[in-house]
Design a protein around this motif. Sequence first.
Motif, mmCIF file in Angstrom:
data_model
loop_
_atom_site.group_PDB
_atom_site.id
_atom_site.type_symbol
_atom_site.label_atom_id
_atom_site.label_comp_id
_atom_site.label_asym_id
_atom_site.label_seq_id
_atom_site.Cartn_x
_atom_site.Cartn_y
_atom_site.Cartn_z
ATOM 1 N N SER A 26 0.775 -0.937 -0.202
ATOM 2 C CA SER A 26 0.064 -0.349 0.065
ATOM 3 C C SER A 26 0.541 0.952 -0.003
ATOM 4 C CB SER A 26 -0.557 0.225 1.814
ATOM 5 O OG SER A 26 -1.959 1.565 1.122
ATOM 6 N N HIS A 69 -7.662 -6.076 2.736
ATOM 7 C CA HIS A 69 -7.656 -4.851 1.593
ATOM 8 C C HIS A 69 -8.881 -4.448 2.268
ATOM 9 C CE1 HIS A 69 -7.021 -7.402 -2.864
ATOM 10 N NE2 HIS A 69 -5.733 -6.583 -2.128
ATOM 11 N N ILE A 112 -5.955 -0.499 -4.923
ATOM 12 C CA ILE A 112 -6.177 -1.885 -4.131
ATOM 13 C C ILE A 112 -6.154 -2.971 -5.371
ATOM 14 C CG2 ILE A 112 -7.875 -3.422 -2.401
ATOM 15 C CD1 ILE A 112 -7.767 -0.340 -1.261
#
Length: 771
Positions: free
Chosen positions: A185, A277, A290
């Motif tokens: 991320s 997620h 994502i």
Amino acid sequence: MSRLTLQVIWTVIRRAHLLRVLMIYLGACLATLEAVDLVGAHIGLPDWTFRGAILLLLLGLPIIVTTALVQSAPWASAGAAEDSPAAAAEEAPTSVSEGAAAARRWLTWPRAITGGVLAFALLGVTVTVLTLLRMLGIGPAGSLVAAGVLSPRERIILADFENFTQDSLLPIVVAEALRIDLAESPAVTVAAPEYVVKVLARMAVEPGTFLDLRLAREVAIREGLRAVVVGEVGVLGNRYMLTAQIVAAESGELLAGFRETAGGEDDIVVAVDRLSHKLRERIGESLKSIRRSPPLGDVTTSSLEALRKYSQALRAIYTQGEAERGIALLEEALALDTSFAVAYSELGTTLLNRGEQRARALEALSEAYERRDRLTERERQVVTGNYHLDVTREWDKAIAAYRTVLDIYPDDAESLNNLAYLYLQLRDFTRAEELMRRALAVDSSDAVIFGNVVYAQVALGKFEEAERSLERMREKTPGHPQTAWRAAALASARGDYQAAEAQVRGLWEAGKGNLAQQARASLNLAALARLRGRLAEAERHLRDAMAAQQERGLGSEYLEAAIELAWLDVWYRGAPASGLRQAEEALALYPLDSLDPLDRPYLSLAKLYAIAGQPGRAAQLVREYEASLDVESRRGSEDAWHEARGAVALAEGRVQDAIAELVAWDAATGCPVCALPDLGLAYERVGAPDSVVAISERYLSTPWLPRLMPDSYYLGQVHERLGRLYRERGDADRAIDQYGKLIDLWRDAEPELQPRVEAARRVILAFPGHR
């Protein structure tokens, strides 16, 4: 059911062209879903958008079918032929005809199409409103970054997961899998295990202590971090329950919490993927980002047991300080899953950091590179950079890979440090220092980064700044061995060999029970003794290093120490036959063909034989090296290859060829001093004293942190050579200065070197005013 009724139904279906209507609707459904998926991939839509579109299309199916049937119903038509529904309608009750007519008025194609459009418009409005709320950080849909609770790329602490199962390793596996996925991320940075270990060490917490919520919050508060992630692994019936929560460090407030279930061990990685997620979305990562992330199973391993071994290895290396056990566990993980790219990457990096088993390290990095499609985007680029840095030595490609990481993750400390190291090798010390300062701003607890800052500052001649950086390093990484190593290197670079020796002796004492550290300390103690002419002491330390490497079963490292031992006779004592005999004894214990070609010290041996007056054997060793490795594999030792070829050429009397090779050596190495003494000797052979003086002065005046090894062989010789050349020029002051430095350096030297010390004293006394 009467024959007439069946005839009516069939007539309705035929007249409604139902199959054609269904085919058209199916095509419209596929086009709609493709459009939703395409828009979702490009701009990022919530996962439930696609499911919502499917639900609306399913709800629309009976409406479409009913509309088609009603609009073509025989009792809703007039003036039809005998076999038409109109004929049958004559027998239909009046109430049915009136109801059908009413249905036909309401269930029209314009209304059906308008209803579908409005339903999808409502879906679009819902998605838009919730997306705006998320972007603005409003309500439960708002992201933590948008709400200002977290900063973009905020570093967070991942605590150890609580265990409510019978499997003691399962929470470790889940936490590590979550760490791998969260590392993908760009919205958040998960603190590396080694970072947390360093903070806990400063807190005087025992290594291996369970990092629960309370302790994780304390770590975060000390480091100025605002959130921690905690979790649990439990059992619910025959299923596993995984939970993860984001908690504010200061207040302990629950910021977000999610739960996932797994049907069994085989589903755990998939469940962690879903859990991650949800966390990434709540933190504030774009939905597009994502959606682009590969499934966690694709970037880790399909073998839960391999993931267990990998997780244990990381704890052994970074939490418990047991690198050798960690390496063994990584090898076990790879035996279970030979496609486990992350494990290959970790193995290669760990081995390189230890400075040993280079062949295995490069093999592991190559395996990771071959499987880079099984890595996260960040890890893929880091592995690519490491591969081109250490395996192919294509540094332009390595730079491009690290810069790609930094374009996405500008605060990635590993890439900043690796890129800075590359610029050190390219002798762009200013840029290297700048990058390392950026890395320190991200992670001021990393001793390696601190050490590299000192490295760059010394190369720039900033000794006072290097001292200040070393002092800050002591404050931030107390007790870390790297701090003592850098202190020893800095002291020796400044000529304070007594202080350097004190640091290394401390490392040797602290390393009892750690053969790797004791071997390294023994080699450095040998260099410090050799530098000052204490040959018997140097020999003792080298034999200690050889014994440690033999106990570890590292043949290549044993041979390198044995070659250093042979140099004492060849270089200092003037006894080449004795030195070569010692080298041959070591080779009898570890024959070259028993080692991996990358680990065979062909080039070190070649230089030893050349200096010992056996250029034929030296040339043969160079040829064996060239035959055993292809061109790509030789890139990693191009500098040593030129060094050995230069030594052979000089031993054979091909001085101009030697100069060319030594110049190539100087260009191929990141070390700005290593090739200079040999180059000065070559120029002396061709009768170019001015070049010898210039090169020798450059050697003495160039600041370089790791110059202990070259100095231990050449420093006394360079002082001696310069003193003689200045005396021949009649430059008394410079000659006295150089001879005086030689006398100071070898004041306590062995008897073999004392005649040269006495000769230097006599030269000084021979100058007017020094009798």
